[in-house]
Design a protein around this motif. Structure first.
Motif, mmCIF file in Angstrom:
data_model
loop_
_atom_site.group_PDB
_atom_site.id
_atom_site.type_symbol
_atom_site.label_atom_id
_atom_site.label_comp_id
_atom_site.label_asym_id
_atom_site.label_seq_id
_atom_site.Cartn_x
_atom_site.Cartn_y
_atom_site.Cartn_z
ATOM 1 N N LEU A 222 95.710 59.400 88.748
ATOM 2 C CA LEU A 222 94.963 59.463 89.805
ATOM 3 C C LEU A 222 93.549 60.014 89.914
ATOM 4 O O LEU A 222 92.515 59.670 90.561
ATOM 5 N N LEU A 223 93.505 61.142 89.029
ATOM 6 C CA LEU A 223 92.291 61.964 88.730
ATOM 7 C C LEU A 223 91.276 60.737 88.031
ATOM 8 O O LEU A 223 89.974 60.809 88.482
ATOM 9 N N VAL A 224 91.610 59.819 87.227
ATOM 10 C CA VAL A 224 90.757 58.819 86.367
ATOM 11 C C VAL A 224 90.437 57.960 87.532
ATOM 12 O O VAL A 224 89.225 57.689 87.771
ATOM 13 N N ASP A 225 91.255 57.527 88.425
ATOM 14 C CA ASP A 225 91.026 56.426 89.413
ATOM 15 C C ASP A 225 89.976 56.978 90.420
ATOM 16 O O ASP A 225 89.016 56.305 91.125
ATOM 17 N N SER A 226 90.336 58.375 90.888
ATOM 18 C CA SER A 226 89.367 58.931 92.025
ATOM 19 C C SER A 226 87.980 59.205 91.366
ATOM 20 O O SER A 226 86.896 58.928 92.016
ATOM 21 N N ALA A 227 87.838 59.516 90.017
ATOM 22 C CA ALA A 227 86.596 59.616 89.346
ATOM 23 C C ALA A 227 85.698 58.323 89.308
ATOM 24 O O ALA A 227 84.615 57.853 89.799
ATOM 25 N N GLU A 228 86.400 57.031 88.745
ATOM 26 C CA GLU A 228 85.930 55.969 88.661
ATOM 27 C C GLU A 228 85.394 55.297 90.040
ATOM 28 O O GLU A 228 84.435 54.554 90.267
ATOM 29 N N ALA A 229 86.285 55.629 91.203
ATOM 30 C CA ALA A 229 85.903 54.903 92.357
ATOM 31 C C ALA A 229 85.018 55.978 93.243
ATOM 32 O O ALA A 229 84.822 55.545 94.440
ATOM 33 N N ARG A 230 84.867 57.099 92.812
ATOM 34 C CA ARG A 230 83.896 57.859 93.522
ATOM 35 C C ARG A 230 84.624 58.349 94.755
ATOM 36 O O ARG A 230 83.946 58.633 95.827
ATOM 37 N N ARG A 231 86.024 58.608 94.687
ATOM 38 C CA ARG A 231 86.628 59.070 95.769
ATOM 39 C C ARG A 231 87.310 60.278 95.585
ATOM 40 O O ARG A 231 88.522 60.389 95.071
ATOM 41 N N PRO A 232 86.641 61.343 95.543
ATOM 42 C CA PRO A 232 87.285 62.770 95.184
ATOM 43 C C PRO A 232 88.517 63.104 95.899
ATOM 44 O O PRO A 232 89.267 64.141 95.562
ATOM 45 N N GLU A 233 88.753 62.591 97.196
ATOM 46 C CA GLU A 233 89.810 62.728 97.939
ATOM 47 C C GLU A 233 91.072 62.143 97.784
ATOM 48 O O GLU A 233 92.176 62.363 98.439
#
Length: 373
Positions: A222-233
């Protein structure tokens, strides 16, 4: 036993209704022919001409609801022909407007053509959606290892088959491992996150030594996906279980998710466990999860429910009392149990605004542990 997919597909037509894409019921299909027969019979048995020819104008539009352009055209021709049949006394001036009837019939054929092609496209898209859904969340097998499982899923977003809740049951070298969780949001926007998490879980099940390590793998995903999608939440809650190979014990950790409920001796007891932080926040190291180990007897069951059940409220704002009502809803058939809980939840709350997911696990221990009851 039925899986979540069997349940959804088995009830699909009744859930959508004919106004949402399901095939029209029989009474809708017979309305055009029925109205035609009523008009014809009424005019034949009446000793005086009846001024009811205007009703024939409703037959082609009614045919559009359930018939294709060919059948609609046939009914339109029949309606126009009846205007010239003197035996029915429908051709007297002032009874009907033949030009209007003819125009309505032609327009109905066109609308029926458009509707039939639109329905074919929607059927194709729904088939693709079901194939995608089965790829993301395949149907649960009736039994994994020594654990029987059944689930039920209801998406909050109308017309969708998958949303923000997810679960999976997999066999690993260390026993049967289970995940059930809820990603941020629901509906189509959450599907990509669900697919990513389930993929990470299926990989972690094979090579991670324990449940905290599996949770750490999901957290990293999830951390990797969040960073790639620019969705820190971006985050998710989850409960992870591991049944021993002989199904005599189960290990449990929760990551911001409601704990499982143990069904034993006709009672429902919430498993006491300290929840860890949700996945995707990167705040919880491997050794920070509170892991609980429960002994299991033959006949014990574990019931996992999503927030859509725990946080369901009645119209007056009272939370759904799952622990109190669950024992009275248990059935020998696990599929019937999940359906009963769903029906009771809808009756209690009325409107359900969140995804609802249930997972009922029935271990079959090789033998009952001695001294534990």
């Amino acid at each position: 036993m039925r899986s979540v997919r069997d349940t959804v597909q088995g009830r699909d037509g009744s859930r959508r209704g004919w106004l949402r894409g399901a095939p029209p019921p029989w009474w809708v299909r017979i309305m055009p022919v029925g109205l035609l027969l009523v008009v014809c019979i009424a005019t034949l048995i009446s000793p005086q001409p009846l001024d009811i020819g205007f009703l024939l104008g409703a037959i082609p539009p009614l045919a559009v609801l359930s018939y294709g352009p060919a059948a609609t055209a046939v009914l339109g021709v029949v309606v126009v022909a009846l205007q010239h049949a003197r035996v029915f006394h429908l051709d007297h001036p002032g009874n009907t407007d033949l030009l209007t009837i003819g125009f309505v019939a032609l327009l109905s054929v066109f609308v029926s053509y458009v509707r039939s092609h639109r329905d074919a496209q929607l059927d194709l898209e729904r088939t693709v959606a079901e194939a995608t859904q089965n790829a993301v969340v395949p149907p649960l097998p009736e039994k994994v290892g020594r654990v029987r499982c059944t689930g039920l899923y209801r998406a909050a977003q109308r017309g969708t088959l998958v949303g923000g809740d997810f679960f999976d049951v997999r066999e690993s070298p260390r026993g049967v491992r289970v995940v059930m969780g809820d990603v941020q949001g629901h509906g189509l926007s959450a599907v990509a996150t669900v697919a990513s998490l389930l993929g990470a879980f299926r990989e972690a099940v094979l090579d991670q030594p324990d449940l905290p390590s599996v949770a750490a793998r999901l957290d990293r995903r999830l951390l990797v996906d969040s960073a790639e999608a620019r969705r820190p939440e971006l985050f998710a809650t989850a409960a992870l279980l591991e049944f021993s190979p002989d199904a005599r014990t189960v290990r449990i950790i929760v990551c911001g998710n409601p704990p499982p409920v143990l069904l034993q001796d006709g009672k429902a007891t919430e498993v006491h466990i300290t929840p860890g932080t949700p996945l995707g926040l990167g705040l919880c190291p491997d050794d920070a999860y509170d892991e609980v180990t429960l002994p299991l007897l033959r006949g014990d069951r574990l019931f996992l429910a999503s927030d859509g059940i725990w946080e369901g409220r009645s119209p007056d704002g009272t939370y759904y009392p799952l622990i109190d009502r669950l024992p009275g809803l248990v059935d020998d058939d696990p599929g019937a149990t999940t359906e009963r809980v769903w029906g009771d939840l809808v009756h209690y709350c009325g409107t359900i605004g969140d995804d609802v997911t249930m997972l009922l696990l029935t271990p079959e221990p090789t033998m009952e542990p001695t001294g534990i009851k």
